[in-house]
Motif scaffolding. Structure first.
Motif, PDB file in Angstrom:
ATOM      1  N   TYR A  21       0.838  -1.193   0.000  1.00  0.00           N
ATOM      2  CA  TYR A  21       0.000   0.000   0.000  1.00  0.00           C
ATOM      3  C   TYR A  21       0.875   1.246   0.000  1.00  0.00           C
ATOM      4  CZ  TYR A  21      -2.855   3.712   2.055  1.00  0.00           C
ATOM      5  OH  TYR A  21      -3.471   4.904   2.317  1.00  0.00           O
ATOM      6  N   GLN A  22       0.548   2.181  -0.864  1.00  0.00           N
ATOM      7  CA  GLN A  22       1.303   3.426  -0.939  1.00  0.00           C
ATOM      8  C   GLN A  22       0.353   4.601  -0.723  1.00  0.00           C
ATOM      9  OE1 GLN A  22       4.660   3.439  -1.368  1.00  0.00           O
ATOM     10  NE2 GLN A  22       4.540   1.220  -1.332  1.00  0.00           N
ATOM     11  N   GLU A  23       0.670   5.489   0.190  1.00  0.00           N
ATOM     12  CA  GLU A  23      -0.171   6.649   0.437  1.00  0.00           C
ATOM     13  C   GLU A  23      -0.100   7.609  -0.747  1.00  0.00           C
ATOM     14  OE1 GLU A  23       0.987   9.612   3.131  1.00  0.00           O
ATOM     15  OE2 GLU A  23       3.120   9.360   2.816  1.00  0.00           O
ATOM     16  N   GLY A  56      -1.238  -4.641  10.412  1.00  0.00           N
ATOM     17  CA  GLY A  56      -1.709  -5.998  10.177  1.00  0.00           C
ATOM     18  C   GLY A  56      -1.762  -6.805  11.450  1.00  0.00           C
ATOM     19  N   ALA A  57      -0.735  -6.651  12.292  1.00  0.00           N
ATOM     20  CA  ALA A  57      -0.687  -7.396  13.553  1.00  0.00           C
ATOM     21  C   ALA A  57      -1.727  -6.883  14.541  1.00  0.00           C
ATOM     22  CB  ALA A  57       0.711  -7.299  14.159  1.00  0.00           C
ATOM     23  N   MET A  58      -1.990  -5.570  14.516  1.00  0.00           N
ATOM     24  CA  MET A  58      -2.904  -4.985  15.504  1.00  0.00           C
ATOM     25  C   MET A  58      -4.368  -5.083  15.094  1.00  0.00           C
ATOM     26  SD  MET A  58      -2.818  -1.238  17.318  1.00  0.00           S
ATOM     27  CE  MET A  58      -1.523  -1.784  18.420  1.00  0.00           C
ATOM     28  N   PHE A 113      -5.496  -5.252   7.026  1.00  0.00           N
ATOM     29  CA  PHE A 113      -4.783  -3.980   7.181  1.00  0.00           C
ATOM     30  C   PHE A 113      -3.265  -4.148   7.027  1.00  0.00           C
ATOM     31  CE2 PHE A 113      -8.777  -3.505   9.441  1.00  0.00           C
ATOM     32  CZ  PHE A 113      -9.232  -2.284   8.952  1.00  0.00           C
ATOM     33  N   ALA A 114      -2.831  -5.358   6.691  1.00  0.00           N
ATOM     34  CA  ALA A 114      -1.397  -5.622   6.535  1.00  0.00           C
ATOM     35  C   ALA A 114      -0.811  -4.764   5.417  1.00  0.00           C
ATOM     36  CB  ALA A 114      -1.157  -7.099   6.235  1.00  0.00           C
ATOM     37  N   GLY A 115       0.329  -4.160   5.682  1.00  0.00           N
ATOM     38  CA  GLY A 115       1.020  -3.364   4.666  1.00  0.00           C
ATOM     39  C   GLY A 115       0.562  -1.931   4.569  1.00  0.00           C
ATOM     40  N   LYS A 116      -0.457  -1.533   5.341  1.00  0.00           N
ATOM     41  CA  LYS A 116      -0.948  -0.157   5.261  1.00  0.00           C
ATOM     42  C   LYS A 116      -0.061   0.741   6.112  1.00  0.00           C
ATOM     43  CE  LYS A 116      -5.738  -1.207   4.097  1.00  0.00           C
ATOM     44  NZ  LYS A 116      -5.637  -0.623   2.756  1.00  0.00           N
ATOM     45  N   ALA A 173      10.053  -3.639   1.604  1.00  0.00           N
ATOM     46  CA  ALA A 173      10.576  -5.001   1.509  1.00  0.00           C
ATOM     47  C   ALA A 173      11.789  -5.163   2.410  1.00  0.00           C
ATOM     48  CB  ALA A 173      10.954  -5.312   0.057  1.00  0.00           C
ATOM     49  N   HIS A 174      12.554  -4.088   2.592  1.00  0.00           N
ATOM     50  CA  HIS A 174      13.743  -4.151   3.446  1.00  0.00           C
ATOM     51  C   HIS A 174      13.379  -4.032   4.927  1.00  0.00           C
ATOM     52  CE1 HIS A 174      17.886  -3.459   4.804  1.00  0.00           C
ATOM     53  NE2 HIS A 174      17.396  -2.488   5.542  1.00  0.00           N
ATOM     54  N   TYR A 175      12.571  -3.011   5.277  1.00  0.00           N
ATOM     55  CA  TYR A 175      12.298  -2.727   6.688  1.00  0.00           C
ATOM     56  C   TYR A 175      11.118  -3.515   7.241  1.00  0.00           C
ATOM     57  CZ  TYR A 175      15.415   1.375   6.555  1.00  0.00           C
ATOM     58  OH  TYR A 175      16.500   2.207   6.459  1.00  0.00           O
ATOM     59  N   GLY A 176      10.195  -3.936   6.375  1.00  0.00           N
ATOM     60  CA  GLY A 176       8.964  -4.530   6.858  1.00  0.00           C
ATOM     61  C   GLY A 176       7.878  -3.470   6.967  1.00  0.00           C
ATOM     62  N   THR A 177       6.714  -3.842   7.477  1.00  0.00           N
ATOM     63  CA  THR A 177       5.561  -2.945   7.500  1.00  0.00           C
ATOM     64  C   THR A 177       5.303  -2.294   8.856  1.00  0.00           C
ATOM     65  OG1 THR A 177       4.127  -4.846   7.928  1.00  0.00           O
ATOM     66  CG2 THR A 177       4.412  -4.183   5.626  1.00  0.00           C
ATOM     67  N   ALA A 178       6.183  -2.508   9.812  1.00  0.00           N
ATOM     68  CA  ALA A 178       6.021  -1.855  11.120  1.00  0.00           C
ATOM     69  C   ALA A 178       6.609  -0.448  11.070  1.00  0.00           C
ATOM     70  CB  ALA A 178       6.715  -2.664  12.204  1.00  0.00           C
ATOM     71  N   CYS A 179       5.978   0.494  11.786  1.00  0.00           N
ATOM     72  CA  CYS A 179       6.486   1.861  11.882  1.00  0.00           C
ATOM     73  C   CYS A 179       7.862   1.848  12.526  1.00  0.00           C
ATOM     74  CB  CYS A 179       5.532   2.717  12.698  1.00  0.00           C
ATOM     75  SG  CYS A 179       6.143   4.398  13.017  1.00  0.00           S
ATOM     76  N   GLN A 180       8.821   2.497  11.893  1.00  0.00           N
ATOM     77  CA  GLN A 180      10.196   2.502  12.393  1.00  0.00           C
ATOM     78  C   GLN A 180      10.401   3.527  13.505  1.00  0.00           C
ATOM     79  OE1 GLN A 180      12.781   0.177  11.206  1.00  0.00           O
ATOM     80  NE2 GLN A 180      10.730  -0.635  10.807  1.00  0.00           N
TER      81      GLN A 180
END
Length: 284
Positions: free
Chosen positions: A166-168, A219-221, A226-229, A205-212
């Protein structure tokens, strides 16, 4: 391909050949033979995984399965191509399983395109070609190689495509205030943003979908739908990036949630760094 070579295609062709030779020398899994290319327009190389698909992959006049860099005046493409003239009857069932696994349906006579990556819009400036190819190799090709290796172990599984996250949409916070008035300048930045979509996907793809910054993973919450948003933040504001700059998906981008993204852009005289916003959370 019968299109006559222009000065530009000759230069690009030479750069593509040099890149293949360098990859062959640096990566023992990649194999390149200039004699199996069609001049500077169809430049081919293979990998250990590709060579493992068919009992015999290389012939005097080419391959059964290979990567092919197609160099024309209009496009620079990288494809995964199958030349069926060398596929024997005993290999036809294996070929059909491979096509089904990859979802391939693009046939042109004895040629089948298994995968295609168009890098033309990323290489408008010739000097960018090597860097863009390196990114393509490090992300999309590495991902495909992993999927192909897994398929070799289980011919019933699918070969997944590189994930398109997903891209904003571009937001006002990405632009300096004056750009909201000067439409032409905004269009320039919007075009630049569109060209960076692949780099944004490579970033995730490098960092994953969690906020850094805060660590939230939607997706987990909230569940799989909602995965990847996740938003992707430019560490360096778009309006500071020169037109001929090739974005580094790891150094220049970072995935952040909308809340942290808003905070990052809330600095009065610029943009907060990821580290500065993390420090705010630690203080809290």
């Amino acid at each position: 391909m019968t299109e006559p070579l222009t000065t530009r295609t000759r230069i690009i062709g030479k750069m593509l050949v040099d890149w293949c030779m360098e990859r062959d020398s640096q990566n023992e899994l990649i194999h390149f033979e200039k004699s199996l290319c069609d001049g500077m327009q169809n430049i081919r190389f293979t990998s250990d995984n590709m060579n493992a698909v068919f009992a015999r992959n290389k012939y005097e006049d080419g391959y059964v399965l290979c990567y092919e860099l197609c160099n024309t005046s209009e496009n620079t493409l990288l494809t995964v191509k199958i030349y069926t003239e060398h596929v024997g009857r005993r290999q036809e069932k294996l070929l059909e399983k491979l096509l089904s696994a990859a979802g391939a349906d693009e046939r042109n006579g004895k040629e089948i395109v298994l995968k295609r990556w168009n890098i033309s819009e990323e290489t408008e400036n010739i000097s960018q070609i090597t860097e863009v190819l390196n990114q393509l190799f490090d992300y999309e090709l590495s991902y495909f190689e992993t999927e192909l290796k897994m398929w070799l172990d289980d011919h019933d599984r699918k070969i997944k495509t590189f994930p398109l996250f997903y891209q904003e949409e571009i937001s006002n916070s990405d632009l300096p205030e004056k750009m909201l008035i000067e439409g032409a300048m905004r269009d320039i930045l919007t075009n630049k943003y569109e060209r960076s979509r692949k780099a944004r996907a490579r970033c995730i793809a490098h960092y994953g979908t969690a906020c850094q910054v805060c660590g939230i993973d939607f997706g987990a919450m909230y569940g799989e739908e909602f995965a990847g948003k996740i938003n992707v933040h430019h560490r360096k504001p778009l309006y500071e990036i020169k037109e001929d700059y090739v974005v580094d998906p790891v150094k220049d981008f970072v995935p952040v949630c909308p809340n942290c993204h808003m905070v990052l852009h809330s600095k009065k005289d610029g943009v907060y760094t990821v580290e500065e916003v993390r420090a705010m959370l630690d203080r809290g």
